[in-house]
Design an enzyme around this catalytic site. Structure first.
Site, mmCIF file in Angstrom:
data_model
loop_
_atom_site.group_PDB
_atom_site.id
_atom_site.type_symbol
_atom_site.label_atom_id
_atom_site.label_comp_id
_atom_site.label_asym_id
_atom_site.label_seq_id
_atom_site.Cartn_x
_atom_site.Cartn_y
_atom_site.Cartn_z
ATOM 1 N N LYS A 111 0.811 -1.217 0.000
ATOM 2 C CA LYS A 111 0.000 0.000 0.000
ATOM 3 C C LYS A 111 0.847 1.271 0.000
ATOM 4 O O LYS A 111 0.387 2.317 -0.428
ATOM 5 C CB LYS A 111 -0.960 -0.026 1.178
HETATM 6 C C1 LIG Z 1 -4.595 -4.539 1.570
HETATM 7 C C2 LIG Z 1 -3.903 -5.849 1.494
HETATM 8 C C3 LIG Z 1 -4.374 -6.865 0.652
HETATM 9 C C4 LIG Z 1 -5.657 -6.734 -0.141
HETATM 10 O O1 LIG Z 1 -5.561 -5.789 -1.168
HETATM 11 P P1 LIG Z 1 -6.901 -5.252 -1.867
HETATM 12 O O2 LIG Z 1 -6.437 -4.190 -2.789
HETATM 13 O O3 LIG Z 1 -7.740 -4.708 -0.755
HETATM 14 O O4 LIG Z 1 -7.547 -6.399 -2.529
HETATM 15 C C5 LIG Z 1 -3.654 -8.037 0.579
HETATM 16 N N1 LIG Z 1 -2.523 -8.224 1.306
HETATM 17 C C6 LIG Z 1 -2.051 -7.263 2.114
HETATM 18 C C7 LIG Z 1 -0.825 -7.535 2.901
HETATM 19 C C8 LIG Z 1 -2.711 -6.046 2.238
HETATM 20 O O5 LIG Z 1 -2.236 -5.099 3.048
#
Ligand SMILES: *Cc1c(COP(=O)(O)O)cnc(C)c1O
Length: 457
Positions: A111
């Site tokens: 993210k």
């Molecule tokens: C947010 C997250 C996901 C999921 O991603 P999305 O875009 O919400 O589908 C998967 N793995 C980790 C470690 C995350 O932080």
């Protein structure tokens, strides 16, 4: 570039507007009126670009005329300066698969890749120039820390982060709650992630409240996050010089939806493989055409403990012949009866593009253990679900697995699997010494509103 809502094609918003609003006023999601499709020769012209130059090219398609390319380039370079690897991501061949490590940013999760850019966008687009902006964000663990790292100490911006109390890992919580800045507020909600997300969505739909606090959002429904995530699909294709599948640990459907947009932009790819945990609503939907809510269960992959997968609405719009009426009907069904059914035609379109597999906790542990024993490589549990899903999909293409978090963030689970501690990454070496600060609130919209109003007085 003009944007409208999945529930109203007549809307006409600029990039700057949809960036600062996050969610469309009708509760739908913003999408661009058109998506650039690269020709083969245009793709060739991009193939040797550095990560930041490629990011500038891709992202710039979506933000004219609000942001010129030169400014964007500076902003993107600045965003990725504090990553532990110069090229932002790493691609490693491990056994039969390629691992795309997306977790070398300041909070060790993919993210960061979008959020660090978003932090700079707030400044560059002068979103908080005239009036203080209050960003409210729900997190299943990683969004919150990435948002805090990106927005910490920015001028005229407060950040309120709602996480589900006792339902995220200790390291996830500590990265968020030890920042010590006066513009950051951590709130632990006595509920699950869907409860947190619901509170945030209800605040956005409450026009009076939204305007009163000049509210903004950075959840994965924000289109700016999607466009930053498209980049690494292109980058990986160019680095490997071949068409592959992509397996993606999936919760809110943001990361994998970015892959879908990359495909629409002309990037050659095999299947997009959705990996879920026991909260397998997307796996069930893709395999059966019925989107049916059930209870959220806590798993070893908390960032995927979700039932309402918000970005899925963007895909629904496309596979429903871009008919807002159809989307509204589906969303009404979901609201009224907790489920909706897709037409066969729509299911076939989905199945053509996507595969989906659910991996439960036992299997996740087994995958982490086997992967370590076979290759000496430590997976975080989320990434492990996608490794597991990739094994189940049988086509002749190689698969790139998106590594969404550093294993250190889930060290307790990794320890169960391989009886080893994960060494502490440099980015957070000081973490154990820092003091935590957060408030615990009931799962109650009004109480959270009151809390925010009190803090911003
Ligand atoms: C947010 C997250 C996901 C999921 O991603 P999305 O875009 O919400 O589908 C998967 N793995 C980790 C470690 C995350 O932080």
């Amino acid at each position: 570039m003009r944007y409208f809502s999945t529930r109203d094609k007549k809307l006409n918003f600029s990039f700057r507007e949809i960036f600062s609003r996050g969610l469309a006023p009708d509760g739908g999601l913003f999408i661009p009126s058109e998506i650039k499709k690269y020709s083969d020769s245009e793709l060739k012209s991009l193939q040797d670009l550095s990560y930041t130059d490629l990011a500038t090219e891709i992202i710039s398609n979506f933000c004219s005329p609000d942001l010129d390319k030169q400014k964007l380039k500076i902003l993107v370079s600045k965003a990725y300066n504090n990553f532990a690897t110069k090229e932002v991501v790493k691609i490693k061949k491990v056994g039969d698969i390629y691992l795309l490590e997306l977790y070398h940013g300041p909070t060790l999760a993919f993210k960061d890749i979008a959020m660090q850019v978003i932090g700079n966008l707030y400044d560059e687009l002068n979103i908080a120039d005239k009036k203080k902006v209050n960003i409210v964000v729900a997190t299943s663990g990683d969004t919150g820390s990435a948002a805090i790292s990106a927005l910490n100490d920015r001028n005229n911006i407060n950040v309120f982060v709602l996480h589900p109390h006792n339902k995220i890992s200790k390291t996830q919580r500590k990265i968020m709650t030890t920042i010590g800045s006066t513009n950051i507020y951590n709130i632990a909600i006595k509920g699950n992630f869907d409860d947190c997300q619901k509170i945030v969505k209800e605040m956005f739909s409450d026009n009076r409240f939204r305007e009163k606090i000049n509210m903004s959002g950075v959840n994965s429904i924000n289109w700016a996050r999607i466009i930053c995530q498209i980049v690494y699909y292109f980058y990986t294709y160019f680095k490997l010089s071949k068409k592959t599948n992509f397996a993606v640990p999936t919760g809110n459907f943001g990361d994998i939806y970015a892959g879908y947009v990359a495909k629409k932009m002309g990037l050659p790819m095999g299947k997009l493989i959705v990996a879920t945990n026991q909260n397998d609503i997307l796996t069930r939907t893709i395999n059966s055409g019925e989107y049916k809510l059930s209870e959220v269960r806590s798993t070893l992959t908390p960032s995927m403990d979700i039932q309402i997968s918000s970005n899925f609405e963007r895909l629904l719009f496309d596979i429903s012949e871009r008919s807002e009426k159809k989307v509204i009907n589906l969303m009404n069904d979901l609201q009224n009866q907790g489920s909706f059914s897709l037409e066969e035609k729509a299911v076939n379109i989905i199945k053509d593009i996507f595969d989906a597999e659910a991996i439960d906790d036992d299997e996740t542990i087994r995958i982490i253990r086997d992967f370590f024993n076979n290759f000496g490589f430590i997976l975080d549990p989320h990434t492990a679900t996608a490794v597991g899903a990739s094994y189940k999909v049988k086509n002749s293409l190689s698969t790139v697995v998106l590594g969404t978090a550093h294993p250190y963030k889930f060290a307790d689970t990794v320890k169960i699997a391989i009886n080893r501690d994960v060494s502490t990454p440099n980015q957070i070496a000081e973490l154990p010494k820092k003091k935590e600060k957060f408030d615990i609130l009931d799962n109650n919209l009004q109480k959270v509103k009151n809390y925010i109003l009190e803090k911003i007085q």
